[in-house]
Design a protein around this motif. Structure first.
Motif, PDB file in Angstrom:
ATOM      1  N   LEU A  76       0.819  -1.216   0.000  1.00  0.00           N
ATOM      2  CA  LEU A  76       0.000   0.000   0.000  1.00  0.00           C
ATOM      3  C   LEU A  76       0.854   1.269   0.000  1.00  0.00           C
ATOM      4  O   LEU A  76       0.363   2.349   0.315  1.00  0.00           O
ATOM      5  N   VAL A  77       2.133   1.143  -0.359  1.00  0.00           N
ATOM      6  CA  VAL A  77       3.024   2.305  -0.470  1.00  0.00           C
ATOM      7  C   VAL A  77       3.527   2.383  -1.902  1.00  0.00           C
ATOM      8  O   VAL A  77       4.287   1.521  -2.357  1.00  0.00           O
ATOM      9  N   VAL A  82       5.798   8.336  -3.729  1.00  0.00           N
ATOM     10  CA  VAL A  82       6.560   8.750  -2.552  1.00  0.00           C
ATOM     11  C   VAL A  82       7.787   9.565  -2.946  1.00  0.00           C
ATOM     12  O   VAL A  82       8.059  10.631  -2.387  1.00  0.00           O
ATOM     13  N   LEU A  83       8.535   9.083  -3.943  1.00  0.00           N
ATOM     14  CA  LEU A  83       9.755   9.787  -4.359  1.00  0.00           C
ATOM     15  C   LEU A  83       9.433  11.114  -5.037  1.00  0.00           C
ATOM     16  O   LEU A  83      10.089  12.125  -4.785  1.00  0.00           O
ATOM     17  N   THR A 135      -4.282  -1.956  -4.762  1.00  0.00           N
ATOM     18  CA  THR A 135      -2.924  -1.938  -4.221  1.00  0.00           C
ATOM     19  C   THR A 135      -2.065  -0.977  -5.033  1.00  0.00           C
ATOM     20  O   THR A 135      -2.474  -0.495  -6.099  1.00  0.00           O
ATOM     21  N   GLU A 136      -0.846  -0.710  -4.557  1.00  0.00           N
ATOM     22  CA  GLU A 136      -0.032   0.361  -5.126  1.00  0.00           C
ATOM     23  C   GLU A 136       0.360   0.111  -6.580  1.00  0.00           C
ATOM     24  O   GLU A 136       0.533   1.059  -7.347  1.00  0.00           O
ATOM     25  N   GLY A 185      -1.037   4.792   3.124  1.00  0.00           N
ATOM     26  CA  GLY A 185       0.284   4.188   3.228  1.00  0.00           C
ATOM     27  C   GLY A 185       1.369   5.054   2.611  1.00  0.00           C
ATOM     28  O   GLY A 185       2.452   5.229   3.190  1.00  0.00           O
ATOM     29  N   SER A 186       1.098   5.628   1.437  1.00  0.00           N
ATOM     30  CA  SER A 186       2.091   6.458   0.758  1.00  0.00           C
ATOM     31  C   SER A 186       2.328   7.764   1.506  1.00  0.00           C
ATOM     32  O   SER A 186       3.452   8.270   1.538  1.00  0.00           O
TER      33      SER A 186
END
Length: 260
Positions: A76-77, A82-83, A135-136, A185-186
């Motif tokens: 979930l990330v 994120v980056l 999901t991611e 999550g992210s």
């Protein structure tokens, strides 16, 4: 009195840490008002606003780190998200945290209130829950928009000593159209970028009382992982409304105090 203060901080860390894991937030939206208003209720000395911003930043960093491992384990990330958003947040948040040293308390509260109000309005916008269990690896987003968002809000969340999850989550949901569980999550991982940048600035300018932070973290880190476990089993519409209620309540309280 010192023992009572440390006991209060341990309890505050445990409570906010749980909600950090449950809702994918660093916890600053809860920790800031909790440390600002509650010590006096228990007969303790008030904690200064600048120390509060330092404490919320360090608590947000470690609670996010603890809960993020749980969300990452369940796919979930989203690493690309994120980056992209995290790196764009980092430098602007760092600059904001350094500048906060010379900014009076009232403007910092105004900025925090404005961000919380904006987030609360966004969280009330109707949305579909149909894709929230994705999901991611099933998620796509517009990278230039994410970069612009990161640079724009990073400076402000660095100023107020926040990882910024309370404003990042509505942006992920309503602007970048990220499913809720992946957004939660992210956001924890994204918050590590902004909170680490802000934390460097807070430590460098002497705004983190480490003896108080230790008690806070002792409660926050284990409860954050437990919150992530509960959040994974909770329906996404309930998570969204709980997050909205927390943001709205905090924004209302801060604006009442600003005008008072």
């Amino acid at each position: 009195m010192h023992f009572a203060l440390y006991l209060f901080l341990l309890a505050a860390g445990s409570i906010v840490g749980f909600f950090s894991g449950l809702l994918g937030i660093g916890g600053g939206i809860l920790m800031f008002p909790l440390l600002l208003y509650m010590p006096q209720v228990f007969g303790l000395d008030p904690i200064g606003v600048k120390n509060i911003t330092g404490l919320t930043m360090i608590q947000g960093f470690f609670a996010s780190l603890s809960a993020m491992f749980f969300y990452n384990k369940h796919n979930l990330v989203n690493k690309s998200l994120v980056l992209t958003l995290g790196l764009s947040l980092f430098l602007s948040s760092l600059a904001g945290s350094f500048l906060s040293k010379i900014v009076p308390d009232k403007p910092i509260l105004l900025i925090f209130g404005a961000l919380a109000f904006t987030a609360s309005v966004m969280m009330l916008i109707p949305r579909s829950y149909r894709k929230d269990e994705m999901t991611e690896d099933q998620v796509a987003f517009h990278k230039p928009t994410a970069i612009i968002i990161g640079v724009s809000i990073g400076f402000l969340i660095g100023m107020v000593g926040q990882g910024g999850a309370f404003i990042i989550i509505p942006i992920l949901l309503y602007v970048l159209k990220i499913p809720l569980r992946v957004a939660l999550g992210s956001t924890l991982a994204i918050g590590l970028f902004s909170s680490s940048a802000g934390l460097v600035g807070k430590i460098a300018t002497g705004q983190v009382p480490f003896h108080m932070a230790a008690a806070l973290l002792a409660g926050a880190m284990p409860s954050a992982r437990f919150g992530g476990f509960v959040g994974k089993k909770t329906k996404t519409q309930y998570l969204r409304w709980l997050l909205a209620a927390i943001i709205i309540g905090t924004a209302a309280k801060i604006w009442m105090d600003i005008f008072k």
